[in-house]
Design a protein around this motif. Structure first.
Motif, short mmCIF file in Angstrom:
data_model
loop_
_atom_site.label_atom_id
_atom_site.label_comp_id
_atom_site.label_asym_id
_atom_site.label_seq_id
_atom_site.Cartn_x
_atom_site.Cartn_y
_atom_site.Cartn_z
N GLY A 151 30.64 28.00 -23.20
CA GLY A 151 29.66 28.82 -22.51
C GLY A 151 29.51 28.40 -21.06
O GLY A 151 30.21 27.52 -20.57
N ASP A 152 28.59 29.05 -20.36
CA ASP A 152 28.35 28.75 -18.95
C ASP A 152 27.49 27.50 -18.81
O ASP A 152 26.53 27.31 -19.56
N THR B 50 28.20 42.43 -16.84
CA THR B 50 29.18 41.39 -17.09
C THR B 50 30.52 41.76 -16.46
O THR B 50 30.74 42.92 -16.07
N ASP C 91 21.84 22.95 -17.17
CA ASP C 91 21.96 23.66 -18.43
C ASP C 91 23.36 23.50 -19.00
O ASP C 91 24.35 23.88 -18.38
N ASP C 92 23.45 22.92 -20.20
CA ASP C 92 24.66 22.92 -21.02
C ASP C 92 25.87 22.24 -20.38
O ASP C 92 27.01 22.68 -20.58
N LEU D 171 23.99 39.26 -14.20
CA LEU D 171 23.66 39.10 -15.62
C LEU D 171 22.17 39.27 -15.88
O LEU D 171 21.35 38.98 -15.01
N PRO D 172 21.84 39.80 -17.07
CA PRO D 172 22.72 39.95 -18.23
C PRO D 172 23.43 41.30 -18.35
O PRO D 172 24.33 41.44 -19.16
N GLU D 173 23.05 42.27 -17.56
CA GLU D 173 23.56 43.64 -17.80
C GLU D 173 24.99 43.84 -17.34
O GLU D 173 25.82 44.42 -18.07
N ASN E 3 16.51 32.45 -14.86
CA ASN E 3 16.78 31.48 -15.91
C ASN E 3 18.27 31.52 -16.20
O ASN E 3 19.01 32.20 -15.49
N ARG E 4 18.72 30.84 -17.23
CA ARG E 4 20.15 30.73 -17.47
C ARG E 4 20.80 32.06 -17.89
O ARG E 4 22.02 32.18 -17.93
N ASN E 5 19.98 33.06 -18.20
CA ASN E 5 20.51 34.35 -18.62
C ASN E 5 20.33 35.46 -17.59
O ASN E 5 20.83 36.57 -17.78
N ASN E 6 19.63 35.17 -16.50
CA ASN E 6 19.31 36.19 -15.50
C ASN E 6 19.61 35.66 -14.10
O ASN E 6 18.85 34.87 -13.55
#
Length: 211
Positions: free
Chosen positions: A57-58, A129, A40-41, A125-127, A96-99
Motif C-alpha cells: 500500500g501507500d 485514481t 503512515d504505514d 484521491l479517493p475518487e 488524511n491518508r485517503n484524501n
C-alpha cells in the motif's frame, strides 16, 4: 534583540526554517519528531536523506506543521529501476491518508520506449485514481519526463500549484513534464512524501514557497 532570538528558537523548535518571505525549508532531520510529522504505514530507514521503507500500500510522511494552498514545492527524489515497485512522489492538500492530491513518478518507466508516457502522474484521491484517469482520460493526467531521466539517479522535481492548474517540472527544465487541471475541490491541506505499493524511496532538499 530578545525578540529576534526568541523567533529564531521558535522556528528551530518547529522544524521549519524560513529562508525568505513565504519560503519555507522543513527540517528533514526532524522527521522522527511525531509532534511535527506523521508517518503512515512505513518505517524511516534514514533521515539524511529521508529514506522510507518498502511496504504494501501507500506510505506517507506528512508534515503536520504546514498548511499548503497555492505555491511551489521543490524537492529531490530517488526511486528504483524495479518494474512495478517504484512509485515516489509528493502529496499535497492532504486531509488524511485517503484524501489528498498527488504528483508521483514511476522511475522504472523513465527510459521505457513503450511506457515512458506513464512516468509522471497526477491523481486526486479517493475518487480520481490513476486507473480511472488512464481509462477515461488517456494521456491527460500522465506524461513522459522532460528531460529523460536515469531511473536510478536523483532528480529534482518542481510542483507548481496555482489553482486550478498543477505544473510539474523536472531538473529545472523550462518546459513542464505535466500540466493538468486540478480535480479536487479541496484548496488546502498537508503536504507529504509518498512511496507507493511495494515501493521505497529517498527524499531531500524539500523547499516550499507559499503564495
Amino acid at each position: 534583540m530578545k525578540t529576534i532570538r526568541f523567533l529564531f528558537v521558535f522556528l528551530i523548535s518547529t522544524g521549519v526554517l524560513i529562508a525568505q518571505q513565504n519560503e519555507i525549508i522543513p527540517d528533514l532531520t526532524k522527521v522522527n519528531d511525531t509532534t511535527l510529522w506523521n508517518l503512515d504505514d512505513r518505517d524511516i530507514i534514514n533521515t539524511t536523506p529521508v529514506h522510507l521503507s518498502k511496504g504494501e500500500g501507500d506510505g506517507i510522511l506528512w508534515l503536520k506543521s504546514l498548511s499548503f494552498e497555492n505555491g511551489t514545492i521543490d524537492l529531490d527524489i530517488k526511486g528504483r529501476d524495479v518494474r512495478g515497485q517504484s512509485f515516489v512522489g509528493m502529496a499535497f492538500h492532504g486531509l488524511n491518508r485517503n484524501n489528498f492530491e498527488l504528483v508521483y513518478f514511476r522511475p522504472f518507466n523513465f527510459k521505457s520506449p513503450e511506457k515512458k508516457g506513464n512516468s509522471v502522474q497526477y491523481v486526486s484521491l479517493p475518487e480520481f485514481t490513476w486507473q480511472k484517469l488512464r481509462q477515461e482520460h488517456p494521456a491527460v493526467y500522465e506524461n513522459e519526463p522532460n528531460p529523460t531521466l536515469d531511473p536510478n539517479d536523483w532528480f529534482h522535481a518542481t510542483i507548481v500549484v496555482n489553482h486550478p492548474t498543477v505544473q510539474v517540472y523536472i531538473n529545472n527544465s523550462d518546459e513542464p513534464s505535466l500540466e493538468v487541471e486540478q480535480l479536487s475541490k479541496r484548496r488546502s491541506g498537508w503536504i507529504g512524501l509518498l512511496v507507493g505499493s511495494n515501493s521505497e524511496g529517498e527524499f531531500k532538499n524539500l523547499r516550499v514557497t507559499k503564495e
